[in-house]
Design a protein around this motif. Structure first.
Motif, PDB file in Angstrom:
ATOM      1  N   VAL A 167       0.379  -4.836  -4.920  1.00 10.96           N
ATOM      2  CA  VAL A 167      -0.040  -4.068  -7.196  1.00 10.96           C
ATOM      3  C   VAL A 167      -1.232  -3.618  -7.427  1.00 10.96           C
ATOM      4  O   VAL A 167      -0.647  -2.844  -8.323  1.00 10.96           O
ATOM      5  N   ALA A 168      -2.180  -3.032  -6.409  1.00 11.78           N
ATOM      6  CA  ALA A 168      -3.284  -2.740  -7.057  1.00 11.78           C
ATOM      7  C   ALA A 168      -2.826  -0.969  -7.168  1.00 11.78           C
ATOM      8  O   ALA A 168      -3.687  -0.394  -7.517  1.00 11.78           O
ATOM      9  N   PHE A 169      -1.562  -0.779  -5.821  1.00  6.59           N
ATOM     10  CA  PHE A 169      -1.473   0.500  -5.606  1.00  6.59           C
ATOM     11  C   PHE A 169      -1.089   0.575  -6.708  1.00  6.59           C
ATOM     12  O   PHE A 169      -1.749   1.965  -7.111  1.00  6.59           O
ATOM     13  N   VAL A 170       0.744  -0.026  -6.738  1.00  2.11           N
ATOM     14  CA  VAL A 170       1.241   0.186  -8.415  1.00  2.11           C
ATOM     15  C   VAL A 170       0.396   0.426  -9.237  1.00  2.11           C
ATOM     16  O   VAL A 170       1.497   0.356 -10.855  1.00  2.11           O
ATOM     17  N   GLY A 171      -0.695  -0.269  -9.197  1.00  7.36           N
ATOM     18  CA  GLY A 171      -1.427  -0.512 -10.877  1.00  7.36           C
ATOM     19  C   GLY A 171      -1.978   0.516 -11.749  1.00  7.36           C
ATOM     20  O   GLY A 171      -1.229  -0.073 -12.545  1.00  7.36           O
ATOM     21  N   PRO A 172      -2.279   1.632 -11.344  1.00  9.68           N
ATOM     22  CA  PRO A 172      -1.998   3.268 -12.590  1.00  9.68           C
ATOM     23  C   PRO A 172      -1.020   3.099 -12.957  1.00  9.68           C
ATOM     24  O   PRO A 172      -0.737   3.366 -14.383  1.00  9.68           O
ATOM     25  N   GLU A 173       0.508   3.095 -12.050  1.00 11.88           N
ATOM     26  CA  GLU A 173       1.627   3.731 -12.834  1.00 11.88           C
ATOM     27  C   GLU A 173       1.626   2.440 -13.713  1.00 11.88           C
ATOM     28  O   GLU A 173       2.606   3.147 -14.489  1.00 11.88           O
ATOM     29  N   CYS A 174       1.421   1.132 -13.132  1.00 12.09           N
ATOM     30  CA  CYS A 174       1.797   0.245 -14.414  1.00 12.09           C
ATOM     31  C   CYS A 174       0.996   0.572 -16.218  1.00 12.09           C
ATOM     32  O   CYS A 174       1.350   0.382 -16.612  1.00 12.09           O
ATOM     33  N   ARG A 175      -0.010   1.000 -16.005  1.00 13.68           N
ATOM     34  CA  ARG A 175      -0.819   0.840 -16.542  1.00 13.68           C
ATOM     35  C   ARG A 175       0.009   2.045 -17.775  1.00 13.68           C
ATOM     36  O   ARG A 175       0.021   2.171 -18.886  1.00 13.68           O
TER      37      ARG A 175
END
Length: 524
Positions: free
Chosen positions: A356-364
């Motif tokens: 979840v931390a790794f895909v956080g920038p893409e989610c934002r």
């Protein structure tokens, strides 16, 4: 081609034939009985009338001879009048051989000439004559009686006239009654035959015909009631048995067809996976050296004195992702290899947080809100190494993110532990999104290699997920989602702390870590 029932022109229904086969013999029997009964009754009535007339003739002969013995003509006439007044006796006349009328009663005076001719004929033939005739517009019976008194008196012939019309009237009345009785019996027989034919022949036959038409149109679920006559009941039973056999044959053919299609699909997948394995092997050789250089340089730069902390973090990320790329290529190659038994374990919640931390920038960037919900054990350890577990969670989360182009929600939910198929404990987690969901026709194929609905997708993400999970002894499936999007549920075996498998996995992970450190040192 669908077959349709066509009635043959001029054909007669089975129920009508059955009805006629019952009614016509009854009608013929009643008709023949009426004819023979009428003829027999007519004969009996006429014989009774003749016998009665003979009795009257005998009595008349005795009375007249007795009166003539006394030579009392007046007594003869009086007795003749008495006989003439009897029931159905119309009159009496007596004649001599010369044709002289001794007496003629009032009822037959107009027919004296004809009676005299009959008497003359009786004298000539020398015997009694009996015949039917028509006198005074009536049907009568005529009978002559030879009267032979003593020698002093000449012989006479008396003619008795008896009404015969009452016999015809009685015959007509009895025949009419017989006809009415026959018609009533025929109607009752027709109604009974119609009801019997309807419930024993017509309805069962129509049911069988309707079932046959349904089967001809392709409906093999048709069933008919087993009722009616024995033959029709057995026919219905045979029909139901036939449709059951046809259904089983159709289902068997469908299963065989599905198995053949599935076998062909798996063969195609195996061929594609073999080709992918060859390509991945070539890629591994081609990109292995550059990745090792990138990994070693990143590690060395991160270990340099005076390296800023934020730069060290980025360099560590580059090194870890280089390692992951190497392992992804190895994983792609392993798709075409037989599965091997898993030995390592990992912390499920920690890996989920990392993903979840790794895909956080893409989610934002896409306006997607990531949510992690933990309903189960806080630190459940599953029978899968952290790298492969990271790949499973990452692929599912990446699919969820890519399915939501204009914002949404990424939910990773850890469920309570439950019992698996073999009774062992399993840890479950779900990855859900608020996207458009998975079409029903694609549910059976979403885990197939190279199947994708994306314009630029490879179709290997979910196939890799299923391969990793099943290799670890778990399962993955797409389940219904309350948000309308896609929801995937993964179940993995739980490793109990202190168990031999856990100790073995920990030692193997430690040795791999040491081996990796040595390799990094050599590369550096």
């Amino acid at each position: 081609m669908v077959l349709q029932h066509q009635r043959r022109p001029g054909g007669m229904r089975l129920a009508h034939q059955f009805w006629l086969s019952l009614v016509l013999p009854i009608a013929m029997a009643l008709l023949l009985y009426g004819i023979f009964a009428s003829a027999h009754r007519k004969q009996v009535l006429r014989e009774e009338a003749t016998a009665e007339l003979r009795n009257y003739a005998t009595l008349l002969q005795a009375f007249v001879e007795s009166a003539l013995e006394r030579k009392d003509v007046a007594l003869v006439r009086r007795r003749a009048e008495d006989f003439a007044s009897a029931e159905r006796i119309l009159g009496i006349a007596a004649f001599t051989r010369e044709g002289e009328a001794i007496f003629i009663t009032k009822g037959v005076e107009r027919e004296a000439a004809r009676l005299e001719q009959l008497a003359h004929r009786a004298f000539r033939e020398g015997g009694d004559i009996e015949e039917a005739a028509s006198l005074t517009e009536q049907s009568v019976l005529l009978r002559t009686v030879a009267i032979r008194p003593s020698r002093a008196n000449q012989p006479l012939v008396a003619v008795l006239v008896r009404d015969r019309h009452y016999v015809e009237v009685l015959e007509s009345t009895l025949n009419n009654g017989l006809a009415v009785t026959g018609v009533v019996l025929l109607l009752i027989s027709a109604v009974v035959a119609g009801l019997v034919g309807r419930f024993t022949v017509a309805l069962p036959a129509r049911a069988i015909l309707a079932g046959a038409e349904r089967v001809a149109s392709g409906d093999l679920d048709a069933a008919v009631p087993e009722r009616g006559a024995e033959e029709l009941s057995r026919l219905a039973s045979a029909f139901n048995t036939m449709t059951c056999s046809l259904r089983e044959a159709r289902e068997r053919a469908v299963r065989e067809q599905a198995a053949r299609v599935d076998g062909e699909r798996k063969l195609q997948q195996a061929q594609a996976l073999a080709a992918a394995g060859q390509v991945a092997t070539s890629l591994g050789h081609e990109i292995g050296s550059p990745l090792n250089v990138i990994h070693g340089r990143a590690r060395r730069a991160a270990d340099l004195p005076g390296c800023p902390e934020h730069l060290r973090v980025e360099l560590e990320t580059i090194a870890r992702q280089s390692e992951r790329i190497t392992r992804v290529v190895s994983r792609l190659v392993s798709l075409a290899r037989p599965p091997r038994q898993q030995q390592a374990d990992s912390d499920l919640r920690r890996v989920i947080d990392d993903v979840v931390a790794f895909v956080g920038p893409e989610c934002r960037r896409r306006g997607i809100e990531p949510i992690v919900v933990c309903e189960g054990a806080a630190r459940a350890r599953v029978a899968l190494d952290s790298d492969r577990l990271f790949q499973v969670v990452f692929n599912l989360c990446l699919n969820a993110v890519e399915a939501q182009c204009r914002g949404g929600e990424l939910e990773v939910r850890v469920l309570p532990e439950c019992d698996g198929p073999a009774g062992s404990a399993v840890a479950c987690f779900e990855v859900a999104d608020a996207g458009p969901g998975i079409p029903g026709e694609d549910l059976r194929r979403i885990f197939d290699p190279f199947f994708t609905t994306k314009a630029a997708g490879s179709g290997l993400g979910l196939a890799i997920v299923r391969g990793i999970v099943e290799e670890a002894g778990g399962s993955v499936e797409a389940v219904a989602s309350s948000t309308g999007g896609a929801r995937f549920r993964v179940a993995l075996p739980v490793i109990v702390s202190g168990s031999p498998a856990s100790v073995e996995a920990s030692s193997e992970a430690s040795s791999e870590s040491n081996r990796g450190g040595r390799e990094e040192g050599q590369q550096a």
